[in-house]
Design a protein around this motif. Sequence first.
Motif, PDB file in Angstrom:
ATOM      1  N   GLU A 385       0.882  -1.173   0.000  1.00  0.00           N
ATOM      2  CA  GLU A 385       0.000   0.000   0.000  1.00  0.00           C
ATOM      3  C   GLU A 385       0.911   1.211   0.000  1.00  0.00           C
ATOM      4  O   GLU A 385       2.113   1.100   0.263  1.00  0.00           O
ATOM      5  N   TRP A 410       5.923  -0.801  -5.854  1.00  0.00           N
ATOM      6  CA  TRP A 410       4.521  -0.920  -6.260  1.00  0.00           C
ATOM      7  C   TRP A 410       4.384  -2.069  -7.259  1.00  0.00           C
ATOM      8  O   TRP A 410       5.108  -2.134  -8.263  1.00  0.00           O
ATOM      9  N   ASP A 497      -5.458   1.124 -10.120  1.00  0.00           N
ATOM     10  CA  ASP A 497      -4.936   2.176  -9.242  1.00  0.00           C
ATOM     11  C   ASP A 497      -4.945   3.522  -9.952  1.00  0.00           C
ATOM     12  O   ASP A 497      -4.762   3.595 -11.168  1.00  0.00           O
ATOM     13  N   ILE A 509       1.317   6.664  -6.083  1.00  0.00           N
ATOM     14  CA  ILE A 509       0.057   5.910  -6.160  1.00  0.00           C
ATOM     15  C   ILE A 509      -0.959   6.574  -5.240  1.00  0.00           C
ATOM     16  O   ILE A 509      -0.670   6.816  -4.063  1.00  0.00           O
ATOM     17  N   ARG A 512      -6.711   2.750  -4.962  1.00  0.00           N
ATOM     18  CA  ARG A 512      -7.568   2.073  -5.930  1.00  0.00           C
ATOM     19  C   ARG A 512      -8.654   3.009  -6.427  1.00  0.00           C
ATOM     20  O   ARG A 512      -9.190   3.807  -5.659  1.00  0.00           O
TER      21      ARG A 512
END
Length: 645
Positions: A385, A410, A497, A509, A512
Amino acid sequence: MSEANLYPVPEHFKKNAAIDLARYKAMYEQSVNSPDTFWAEQATSFLTWQQPWTQVTNSNLRKGEVAWFINGKLNVSVNCIDRHLPARANQTAIIWEGDDPAEDQFITYQELHDQVCRLTNALRERGVKKGDRVCIYMPMIPEASYAMLACARIGAIHSVVFGGFSPEALKDRIQDADCQVVITADEGLRGGKRVPLKKNTDIALNHCPKVHTCIVVKRTGGDVQWREGRDFWYEDLVAHQPSEAESAIVDSEDPLFILYTSGSTGKPKGVLHTTGGYLLQAAMTHKYVFDYQEGDIYWCTADVGWVTGHSYIVYGPLANGATTLMFEGVPTYPDASRCWQVIDKHGVNIFYTAPTAIRALMGAGNDYVTKTSRASLKVLGSVGEPINPEAWEWYYRVVGDSRCPIMDTWWQTETGAHMLTPLPGAIDLKPGSATVPFFGVQPVLLDADGKEVVGAGEGNLCIKAAWPGQIRTVFGDHQRCVDTYYSTYPGYYFTGDGARRDADGYYWITGRVDDVLNVSGHRMGTAEVESALVLHDKVAEAAVVGYPHDIKGQGIYAYVTLMAGEQPSDELKKELLALVVKEIGAIARPDIIQWAPGLPKTRSGKIMRRILRKIAANELDSLGDTSTLADPAVVNELIDNRANQ
Ligand code: WT7
């Protein structure tokens, strides 16, 4: 991002790491401009092939077709074990650290070979052949890796199911993959608590008549039920077996494993990975991303039930002839010093864990860390995460003594291996950013119209060309694979993502963009939790969303509407929580259940999750437009109700 938050590559890494910035740039360029040459060279240098490939890749993302090293033959267990024996027979392959700090084991490559061969013979004796599916539902004990490697030796396809999943979830996975053999243990041991694996398996197998063999490792010696003719003690099956076993010749595109993961709709998907490309990318990333060097002691804290355990406890490190540490326990047992003690005990050089663990250990206070040495550490890793900058800084300063670069990696179950990640000798770090693409990975950000964002900006993260470790299909349902990953943006792999790219080309990132939660680094579909809740006969409807949670990253927030005439009660809440644990497992237990007399829906009946997410996060002044709701009053009711939870 200001310079103050830039952590430049340490001088000694610039000099000594396998890849410095100039080399990263040159290799990256080659990997995207001449992928065939690049990957052929890497596949030759990292893996041992029994027969060379005739074509490097034949992939078409429009059709969701991916293939690498066509017609190449190799065996994963030979690559992870046999080929190392001439030089490393007596080197430790696996350091096993028990839940109890007094228990450990050192397994050499020779012993690993012998154990895997014995189990290979035993599985063959039980009828397992190439292409068969074998379910592995085990604690973190060496036999779990023997089981994976024995399947690989046969060319059988393993499906590892995390030991924290419930009998119901195990049953679904056994049935979906059509497994006829299950390997488990009497009980697992985590944080001093026993996990009833055989009992769970028994319940699952009541509904799996095709399973003819259940192999049970004796871990705790706890009481278990036994079905003669189906259940066999592991020890009894392997004891008399020879310590040599022929390895099957496996095609590069033959399946290696299935691993179930959650999506935004329906039941978990069986992500299927194949042999050559997967193993290459696992091995390559393990070496380059952690700057793995001969003799390093390497520890990834994941469970083999997740893809991180597959790629970075078992396949990547063993393919590189490394010493990989496998930990049975939890980071907080006997206390929050455990990880750091294990690092000192075994001289761990590379440590790879998840933000949720870092946050929990950070919360326990610095003393647990500072009373240990950790002088052996050289590289730290993070996965699962986004890591919040505060946790990153703590990990860097307190755990790594401001000496060890952090590799924020990631990737996904579907990508097989790291995709966006720094390299310790090449890439300056920015806390919270997974930085730049690994070799061969071509990330793009797509806007709402499906156009590529140029330069700095934000969008949905997609990948523009095939990579070796890529998902090949969803087991038994290729159309679902195409629909999930290749239909949103034709010609691209869609990650699910969102991400931002800054002016330096670094990726951040943002989380989601679909209905998938990330709870303590574990993927959870909101639909799965909702389906479990509505099984209760007093529940009319349920809507599940994520909300920010200090330790878990995201917590699970469930809105539950009861059947007309039913009354909410604490008792009922308990029943609902227990139901979710029974259907999925403790990792899916909602943190909060809110009774919802009604849910915010559009006139066409679609639940507006955006509003539910805002209420769960207590962001009440930014609810946005509610005028299109069928009944806007529902929102105020939910807000009033929230205060009473
Ligand atoms: C999802 C994949 C990768 C193995 C473990 C999880 C999130 C993963 C990071 C990271 C930000 C991350 C993404 C991704 N994720 N690593 N370094 N920074 N987000 O695998 O269960 O397949 O989950 O985890 O949202 O899509 P997974």
